[in-house]
Design a protein around this motif. Structure first.
Motif, PDB file in Angstrom:
ATOM      1  N   LYS A  59       0.834  -1.207   0.000  1.00  0.00           N
ATOM      2  CA  LYS A  59       0.000   0.000   0.000  1.00  0.00           C
ATOM      3  C   LYS A  59       0.868   1.255   0.000  1.00  0.00           C
ATOM      4  CE  LYS A  59      -4.153   1.831   1.890  1.00  0.00           C
ATOM      5  NZ  LYS A  59      -4.545   2.737   2.805  1.00  0.00           N
ATOM      6  N   ASN A  60       1.934   1.260   0.786  1.00  0.00           N
ATOM      7  CA  ASN A  60       2.817   2.420   0.861  1.00  0.00           C
ATOM      8  C   ASN A  60       3.595   2.646  -0.433  1.00  0.00           C
ATOM      9  OD1 ASN A  60       1.999   2.911   3.478  1.00  0.00           O
ATOM     10  ND2 ASN A  60       3.745   1.879   4.399  1.00  0.00           N
ATOM     11  N   CYS A  61       3.913   1.584  -1.142  1.00  0.00           N
ATOM     12  CA  CYS A  61       4.704   1.690  -2.379  1.00  0.00           C
ATOM     13  C   CYS A  61       3.859   1.971  -3.611  1.00  0.00           C
ATOM     14  CB  CYS A  61       5.492   0.401  -2.596  1.00  0.00           C
ATOM     15  SG  CYS A  61       6.748   0.128  -1.344  1.00  0.00           S
ATOM     16  N   TRP A  62       2.549   1.850  -3.501  1.00  0.00           N
ATOM     17  CA  TRP A  62       1.698   1.959  -4.675  1.00  0.00           C
ATOM     18  C   TRP A  62       1.778   3.330  -5.339  1.00  0.00           C
ATOM     19  CZ3 TRP A  62       0.193  -0.479  -8.515  1.00  0.00           C
ATOM     20  CH2 TRP A  62      -0.805  -0.006  -9.349  1.00  0.00           C
ATOM     21  N   GLU A  63       1.876   4.389  -4.560  1.00  0.00           N
ATOM     22  CA  GLU A  63       1.926   5.730  -5.150  1.00  0.00           C
ATOM     23  C   GLU A  63       3.116   5.865  -6.100  1.00  0.00           C
ATOM     24  OE1 GLU A  63       2.099  10.442  -3.923  1.00  0.00           O
ATOM     25  OE2 GLU A  63       1.931   8.942  -2.355  1.00  0.00           O
TER      26      GLU A  63
ATOM     27  N   TYR B  22       5.447   5.515 -11.714  1.00  0.00           N
ATOM     28  CA  TYR B  22       6.364   4.847 -12.644  1.00  0.00           C
ATOM     29  C   TYR B  22       5.596   4.293 -13.843  1.00  0.00           C
ATOM     30  CZ  TYR B  22       9.092   1.165 -14.735  1.00  0.00           C
ATOM     31  OH  TYR B  22       9.714   0.351 -15.642  1.00  0.00           O
ATOM     32  N   GLN B  23       4.466   3.648 -13.584  1.00  0.00           N
ATOM     33  CA  GLN B  23       3.673   3.081 -14.666  1.00  0.00           C
ATOM     34  C   GLN B  23       3.213   4.169 -15.626  1.00  0.00           C
ATOM     35  OE1 GLN B  23       1.728  -0.576 -12.158  1.00  0.00           O
ATOM     36  NE2 GLN B  23       0.373   0.537 -13.464  1.00  0.00           N
ATOM     37  N   GLU B  24       2.822   5.311 -15.102  1.00  0.00           N
ATOM     38  CA  GLU B  24       2.391   6.411 -15.961  1.00  0.00           C
ATOM     39  C   GLU B  24       3.546   6.905 -16.829  1.00  0.00           C
ATOM     40  OE1 GLU B  24      -0.009   8.984 -17.908  1.00  0.00           O
ATOM     41  OE2 GLU B  24      -0.611   7.366 -16.571  1.00  0.00           O
TER      42      GLU B  24
ATOM     43  N   LYS C 122      -8.138  -2.749  -1.740  1.00  0.00           N
ATOM     44  CA  LYS C 122      -6.779  -3.037  -1.269  1.00  0.00           C
ATOM     45  C   LYS C 122      -5.922  -1.781  -1.199  1.00  0.00           C
ATOM     46  CE  LYS C 122      -7.027  -7.616  -1.303  1.00  0.00           C
ATOM     47  NZ  LYS C 122      -7.002  -8.392  -0.117  1.00  0.00           N
ATOM     48  N   GLY C 123      -6.231  -0.798  -2.024  1.00  0.00           N
ATOM     49  CA  GLY C 123      -5.443   0.429  -2.033  1.00  0.00           C
ATOM     50  C   GLY C 123      -4.179   0.340  -2.868  1.00  0.00           C
TER      51      GLY C 123
END
Length: 86
Positions: A39-43, A48-50, A74-75
C-alpha cells in the motif's frame, strides 16, 4: 522410522485468459506480501507506470495494460498473494 509427510496438494486456479490488442503490452507489478508495504509503495509504482506508458506511447506507439489492475479495496495494484482464495 518417521513417516513421509503427505504430498502437497496442487492448487489449480482457472482464470479467464487475458488478451492484448495490437501495440499493447502487459505490465506486471510484483509487490511485497506485506499489505502495508504494498500500500505504501503503490503511489510510486503508479507514477512509474504512468511514465512508462508515456515513454512507450511516444517512442513506439504502444500502451500498457496492467496484468493485475489496482483494487480500490486493497489500495494498490501490486501482486499481494500468490495463492488463490478458497
Amino acid at each position: 522410522m518417521a513417516e513421509n509427510p503427505a504430498p502437497a496438494q496442487k492448487c489449480e486456479v482457472r482464470k479467464q485468459r487475458q488478451t492484448l490488442v495490437d501495440q499493447q503490452v502487459f505490465i506486471i507489478t510484483n509487490g511485497n506480501l506485506l499489505y502495508t508495504a504494498s500500500k505504501n509503495c503503490w503511489e510510486v509504482q503508479s507514477l512509474y507506470q504512468e511514465k512508462l506508458h508515456i515513454a512507450l506511447k511516444a517512442k513506439f506507439g504502444y500502451t500498457i495494460r496492467p496484468a493485475n489492475p489496482a483494487k480500490e479495496d486493497k489500495g494498490h495494484g501490486l501482486i499481494s498473494n500468490l495463492l488463490p482464495k478458497r
